[in-house]
Enzyme design. Structure first.
Site, short mmCIF file in Angstrom:
data_model
loop_
_atom_site.label_atom_id
_atom_site.label_comp_id
_atom_site.label_asym_id
_atom_site.label_seq_id
_atom_site.Cartn_x
_atom_site.Cartn_y
_atom_site.Cartn_z
N LYS A 77 72.63 58.43 70.75
CA LYS A 77 71.47 59.32 70.62
C LYS A 77 70.22 58.62 70.10
CE LYS A 77 73.54 63.82 70.68
NZ LYS A 77 75.02 63.64 70.52
N GLU A 112 66.04 69.97 67.77
CA GLU A 112 67.15 70.90 67.59
C GLU A 112 68.39 70.05 67.36
OE1 GLU A 112 66.38 69.73 70.55
OE2 GLU A 112 68.38 69.11 71.19
N SER A 151 80.71 56.70 73.72
CA SER A 151 79.40 57.19 73.29
C SER A 151 79.19 57.18 71.78
CB SER A 151 79.16 58.60 73.84
OG SER A 151 80.21 59.47 73.47
C1 LIG Z 1 75.92 64.30 71.29
C2 LIG Z 1 77.03 63.46 71.73
C3 LIG Z 1 77.56 63.55 73.04
C4 LIG Z 1 77.11 64.58 74.03
O1 LIG Z 1 75.78 64.49 74.44
P1 LIG Z 1 75.34 63.92 75.85
O2 LIG Z 1 73.90 64.25 75.93
O3 LIG Z 1 76.15 64.63 76.91
O4 LIG Z 1 75.60 62.48 75.86
C5 LIG Z 1 78.57 62.67 73.41
N1 LIG Z 1 79.07 61.76 72.53
C6 LIG Z 1 78.59 61.66 71.27
C7 LIG Z 1 79.19 60.64 70.36
C8 LIG Z 1 77.56 62.49 70.83
O5 LIG Z 1 77.11 62.38 69.57
#
Ligand SMILES: *Cc1c(COP(=O)(O)O)cnc(C)c1O
Length: 396
Positions: free
Chosen positions: A89, A111, A377
């Site tokens: 993010k 948000e 992610s």
């Molecule tokens: C917020 C988040 C997501 C989901 O958000 P996307 O916009 O779909 O990427 C996925 N993995 C992690 C670790 C997150 O913090």
């Protein structure tokens, strides 16, 4: 096929900008300036320097040997979990706050659901000395107390939202309301590839650093700059959009998006928007939405707080519709199992969101000479309570 957003802000029938009149000037300003600003070499240098020295990029591409053996293919993990603040993010938050500064904005709003986007944005606002207001559902404020404390320590103001179900959807509505009352000095940092055009494209571009690095890393490691598969989880779709971005036009690369099935797509407890959603408008864009017969947005459910958004970014609605991506719905239990598997086999505790992507390995039979990249992610620190509970339940 062309997978870029068109000049009206659409991916096929999905996208657009359905906004209140009062925000028209803001969205126009953003739309007319974002490409020239982010393509400006001085902006690009500032952004790239921060990604390198502050976030710690490039994030490694790690060959997961034991997983590869188990699934009889070659599996690489793109380590977004190693970024500062623990997920992808921050790539977007840095980009948008730099962009806001160049547009002369002096106040940032955001948000947040689980608090991850709020923490990333509050972090960048501390770094770049911008006042930051984060809207968060009152239920989430209670559930995600550590992230609230982090945001406050970083100097942000967390505004609890008491309307509706007091979760992400309500926080987003309140952030939009704030923007309506401060249209001149404020930039709204949206946390995923959602919202009115140009946000989905803007966020995808900032996250596209993921596939940009992947190309170079794969070239070095495999002699070919593309894999056979890219696998990513989708909440709003930003980490997946970034991991797919530079391969969108390369049809040799197959995309697998993992959405959260919660307790199952045949139960009322699910966040599998692409499987279950119907077309409608949410937070300024036309996309697939979890909604009741009479069009009321339904509260989604997933064990992972980052995947329970009732909509999906318009790019992903489109990629699924034209079969450019394959979408799998992963249950809580499957994600949990995948999280423990990665932890025990590779010594990496993943975020529960990322565990949904890892669970795909069990569902697709890859060929021995396939190269599969799973976008990891985020890291699992924030999910430790859930993991500990799962371990205790197993013992009992
Ligand atoms: C917020 C988040 C997501 C989901 O958000 P996307 O916009 O779909 O990427 C996925 N993995 C992690 C670790 C997150 O913090």
């Amino acid at each position: 096929m062309n997978y870029q957003v068109n000049e009206n802000g659409y991916y096929g029938q999905f996208g657009g900008a359905y906004i209140p009149e009062i925000l028209y000037a803001n969205i126009e300003e953003l739309k007319n300036n974002y490409l020239s600003i982010i393509n400006d070499p001085a902006f690009q240098k500032e952004y790239a320097d921060l990604l390198r020295d502050y976030v710690g990029r490039p994030s490694p591409l790690f060959l997961a040997q034991r997983l590869s053996e188990k699934y009889r293919t070659t599996i690489y993990l793109k380590r977004e979990d190693l970024n500062h603040t623990g997920a992808h993010k921050i790539n977007n938050s840095i980009g948008q706050v730099l962009l806001a500064r160049r547009m002369g904005k002096t106040r940032i709003i955001a948000e947040t659901g689980a608090g991850q986007h709020g923490v990333a944005t509050a972090t960048v606002c501390a770094l770049l000395n911008m006042p930051c207001f984060v809207y968060m559902g009152a239920t989430d404020v209670e559930r995600q107390h550590l992230n609230v404390q982090k945001m406050e320590m970083l100097g942000a103001t967390v505004v609890p939202v008491h309307s509706g179900n007091k979760t992400l959807k309500d926080a987003t509505n309140e952030a939009i309301r704030d923007w309506c009352s401060h249209p001149v000095d404020t930039h709204y940092v949206i946390g995923s590839t959602i919202g009115p055009h140009p946000y989905p494209d803007l966020v995808a571009r900032f996250q596209s650093i993921i596939s940009q690095e992947m190309m170079q890393q794969l070239e070095e490691k495999t002699g070919r700059n593309y894999p056979d598969y890219v696998v990513a989880c989708v909440g709003g779709g930003s980490n997946a959009a970034g991991a797919f971005y530079h391969y969108l036009d390369n049809e040799k690369v197959r995309f697998i998006a993992a959405e959260a099935a919660g307790k199952g797509v045949d139960t009322p407890y699910s966040a599998a928007t692409i499987h279950l959603g119907k077309e409608g408008i949410i937070h300024g864009c036309r996309t697939l939405i979890m909604q009741s017969e009479d069009g009321q947005i339904e509260e989604p459910y997933s064990i992972s707080a980052g995947l329970d958004y009732p909509g999906i970014g318009p790019l992903h609605a489109y990629l699924a519709k034209v079969h450019r991506s394959q979408v799998l719905a992963i249950t809580d239990d499957e994600a949990m199992e995948a999280a423990f598997e990665l932890t025990r086999m590779e010594g990496i505790i993943p975020a529960l969101e990322s565990a949904h992507a890892l669970a795909v390995l069990n569902k697709i039979s890859f060929k021995p000479d396939d190269v599969v990249v799973v976008n990891l992610s985020g890291r699992g620190d924030k999910d430790m309570e859930t993991y500990v509970k799962a371990m205790n339940d197993k013992k009992a």
